[in-house]
Design a protein around this motif. Structure first.
Motif, short mmCIF file in Angstrom:
data_model
loop_
_atom_site.label_atom_id
_atom_site.label_comp_id
_atom_site.label_asym_id
_atom_site.label_seq_id
_atom_site.Cartn_x
_atom_site.Cartn_y
_atom_site.Cartn_z
N ALA A 1 0.84 -1.21 0.00
CA ALA A 1 0.00 0.00 0.00
C ALA A 1 0.87 1.26 0.00
N ASP A 2 1.93 1.25 0.82
CA ASP A 2 2.85 2.41 0.86
C ASP A 2 3.47 2.65 -0.50
N GLY B 1 -8.79 2.14 4.85
CA GLY B 1 -9.93 2.64 5.61
C GLY B 1 -10.80 1.46 6.02
N LEU B 2 -11.43 1.56 7.18
CA LEU B 2 -12.26 0.46 7.68
C LEU B 2 -13.51 0.31 6.83
N ASP B 3 -13.82 -0.92 6.45
CA ASP B 3 -15.02 -1.26 5.70
C ASP B 3 -15.76 -2.33 6.50
N GLU C 1 -10.00 -3.68 6.82
CA GLU C 1 -9.56 -2.42 6.21
C GLU C 1 -9.24 -2.70 4.75
N THR C 2 -9.66 -1.76 3.89
CA THR C 2 -9.46 -1.95 2.45
C THR C 2 -8.90 -0.69 1.80
N THR C 3 -8.29 -0.89 0.67
CA THR C 3 -7.91 0.21 -0.21
C THR C 3 -7.81 -0.35 -1.62
N LYS C 4 -8.00 0.51 -2.60
CA LYS C 4 -7.86 0.12 -4.00
C LYS C 4 -6.65 0.87 -4.56
N ILE C 5 -5.79 0.12 -5.25
CA ILE C 5 -4.58 0.73 -5.80
C ILE C 5 -4.48 0.41 -7.29
N ASP C 6 -3.69 1.20 -7.98
CA ASP C 6 -3.30 0.90 -9.36
C ASP C 6 -1.88 0.35 -9.25
N PHE C 7 -1.72 -0.92 -9.65
CA PHE C 7 -0.42 -1.57 -9.49
C PHE C 7 -0.17 -2.45 -10.70
N ALA C 8 0.98 -2.29 -11.30
CA ALA C 8 1.36 -3.09 -12.49
C ALA C 8 0.31 -2.96 -13.58
#
Length: 193
Positions: A33-34, A41-43, A49-56
């Motif tokens: 995530a870093d 953020g808590l869901d 806790e979740t987050t959505k990232i753009d990766f690869a």
């Protein structure tokens, strides 16, 4: 093989567990995530806790169950259902007693090897057909010492090795995310000179 859409870090919530061996999965997901600029953020509907990232070049959901290790499957199963993700598109990162510190291994399917987060996930899914990132924490030498070992903190030397294994896994993760699991495994599993 399809690429990844969900990466789960297994661990125990709370600051008292933050640097324990059992939280190697949380450490991996936090490092990812870093690296990608994600903020957890808590869901509550996903019990974590979740987050959505753009990766690869892909959208990727990250999940840290807030259920404690033994009930991780509740959060994993909820996330798979909610985001309509197949288990084969998920990677669970976890601590691994059977690997020494400094070693990380990718694997698909198989048993839980006594890892309670995997055990609960497999119980709820009815199978083990998902990817795993096994982060070595070493074994204390006797089964009666396993619980205090996993819930304890690693020595400074072992902790540095765990960090290195996490960094090595992050280096090959773009390949796995894009579905090139064999290439990712080959790179991760080949000893460095």
């Amino acid at each position: 093989m399809e690429g990844l859409r969900l990466i789960v870090g297994l661990g125990n919530p709370g600051s008292e567990h933050a640097r324990t061996r059992h939280n190697a999965g949380f450490r991996f997901i936090d490092a990812l995530a870093d690296k990608a600029g994600g903020r957890f953020g808590l869901d509550s509907k996903l019990f974590g806790e979740t987050t959505k990232i753009d990766f690869a070049g892909r959208d990727l959901w990250l999940l840290k169950p807030a259920t404690f290790m033994n009930l991780s499957g509740k959060s994993v199963a909820a996330a798979l259902r909610y985001w309509k993700i197949e288990p084969e598109q998920a990677l669970l990162a976890h601590d691994e007693l059977d690997l020494p510190p400094g070693v990380a291994r990718l694997k698909f399917d198989g048993g839980h090897g006594g890892q309670n987060g995997l055990r609960d996930t497999m119980r709820l899914l009815g199978h083990g057909r998902f990817h795993r990132l096994r982060i070595g924490i070493g074994h204390p030498g006797h089964k009666d010492r396993v619980t205090p070992w996993v819930l304890g903190r690693a020595s400074l030397a072992d902790d540095a090795l765990i960090e290195r294994a996490i960094a090595d896994a992050l280096d090959v993760l773009p390949l796995a995310v894009q579905g090139n699991f064999m290439d990712a495994m080959t790179r991760l599993h080949t000893p460095r000179e």
